[in-house]
Design a protein around this motif. Structure first.
Motif, PDB file in Angstrom:
ATOM      1  N   ARG A 101       0.840  -1.204   0.000  1.00 27.38           N
ATOM      2  CA  ARG A 101       0.000   0.000   0.000  1.00 27.38           C
ATOM      3  C   ARG A 101       0.880   1.261   0.000  1.00 27.38           C
ATOM      4  O   ARG A 101       0.675   2.177  -0.795  1.00 27.38           O
ATOM      5  N   LEU A 102       1.888   1.270   0.854  1.00 23.76           N
ATOM      6  CA  LEU A 102       2.773   2.438   0.947  1.00 23.76           C
ATOM      7  C   LEU A 102       3.576   2.642  -0.342  1.00 23.76           C
ATOM      8  O   LEU A 102       3.731   3.763  -0.822  1.00 23.76           O
ATOM      9  N   VAL A 103       4.060   1.542  -0.894  1.00 25.18           N
ATOM     10  CA  VAL A 103       4.879   1.606  -2.107  1.00 25.18           C
ATOM     11  C   VAL A 103       4.035   2.098  -3.292  1.00 25.18           C
ATOM     12  O   VAL A 103       4.465   2.936  -4.090  1.00 25.18           O
ATOM     13  N   ARG A 104       2.801   1.600  -3.401  1.00 27.21           N
ATOM     14  CA  ARG A 104       1.936   2.005  -4.523  1.00 27.21           C
ATOM     15  C   ARG A 104       1.526   3.458  -4.412  1.00 27.21           C
ATOM     16  O   ARG A 104       1.398   4.159  -5.410  1.00 27.21           O
ATOM     17  N   GLN A 105       1.354   3.887  -3.172  1.00 28.02           N
ATOM     18  CA  GLN A 105       0.950   5.274  -2.911  1.00 28.02           C
ATOM     19  C   GLN A 105       2.128   6.217  -3.249  1.00 28.02           C
ATOM     20  O   GLN A 105       1.938   7.360  -3.626  1.00 28.02           O
ATOM     21  N   GLY A 106       3.365   5.652  -3.137  1.00 26.36           N
ATOM     22  CA  GLY A 106       4.593   6.394  -3.509  1.00 26.36           C
ATOM     23  C   GLY A 106       4.827   7.555  -2.614  1.00 26.36           C
ATOM     24  O   GLY A 106       5.386   8.574  -2.942  1.00 26.36           O
TER      25      GLY A 106
END
Ligand SMILES: O=C(CO)[C@H](O)[C@H](O)COP(=O)(O)O
Length: 210
Positions: free
Chosen positions: A205-210
């Protein structure tokens, strides 16, 4: 930004069982150097057969015979293969040439490179796909982390994608993401957790949100 799970301290069946728990949250699964030492490239083949929809990275940390070793990893089904930034340019060029022929990617691991900025610029000109800062286990044990190094290569690298590895956990991931790498590599931060799926899901989730 992509998330790579690094498997280091497991055998092939345990590695496959672990990936089953988190496969929907990761983009790439890494067969770490210790597994390649213990099991050989069969581990890469077994992982690719078990998870054809995931990319598989073979962490060979190539230091010589770049073209030949990329060819063997490609035969086993690897999508990405690591080469050490500390090696010479001929080895990296050989690896890149073979990887392009095989439609595979080269990730250069900058572990223990003394002048990171200068070497990153040189390697960036050789056509590699990723340049990765990496604080190894021995350096992690001495209290080091890859966060400053990531900022250094973000300044230096203009063509390749950037990646970061070395002791990244859920609580340090936001600091890593701030530096905007293209690829975040996590081993123990997922494999060492009781609820691996929950941690991997939050990391995704954090990585996709960038
Ligand atoms: O390449 C490695 C060790 O040489 C590891 O795969 C890499 O450091 C990621 O694992 P961790 O997040 O546990 O540090």
């Amino acid at each position: 930004m992509k998330l790579q799970l690094a498997l280091d301290l497991v055998n092939i069946p345990d590695g496959i069982a672990l990936v089953k728990e988190v496969e929907q949250y990761i983009d790439i699964v890494e067969i770490g150097t210790p597994i390649v030492i213990n099991e050989g490239l069969h581990a890469v083949k077994a992982m690719k057969e078990a998870f054809p929809n995931l990319q598989v990275l073979a962490d060979l940390k190539i230091m010589d015979a770049g073209g030949y070793e990329i060819m063997k990893a490609a035969e086993a089904g690897a999508d990405l293969v690591t080469v050490l930034g500390a090696t010479n340019d001929m080895t990296i060029k050989g690896a890149v040439e073979e990887a392009k022929k095989q439609n595979k990617q080269v990730l250069v691991d900058m572990i223990n490179v003394p002048d990171l900025e200068k070497r990153a610029r040189e390697i960036d000109a050789l056509g590699v796909d990723y340049i990765c800062v990496h604080t190894g286990y021995d350096q992690q044990a001495a209290g080091q982390s890859p966060f400053e190094d990531l900022q250094t290569i973000k300044r230096a690298v203009k063509n390749a994608k950037t990646a970061v590895a070395g002791g990244i956990k859920l609580d340090t991931l936001p600091e890593v993401i701030k530096a905007q790498p293209d690829l975040v590599i996590v081993g123990g931060g997922i494999t060492g957790q009781d609820d691996k799926a929950a941690v991997a899901s939050e990391m995704q989730r954090l990585v996709r949100q960038g």
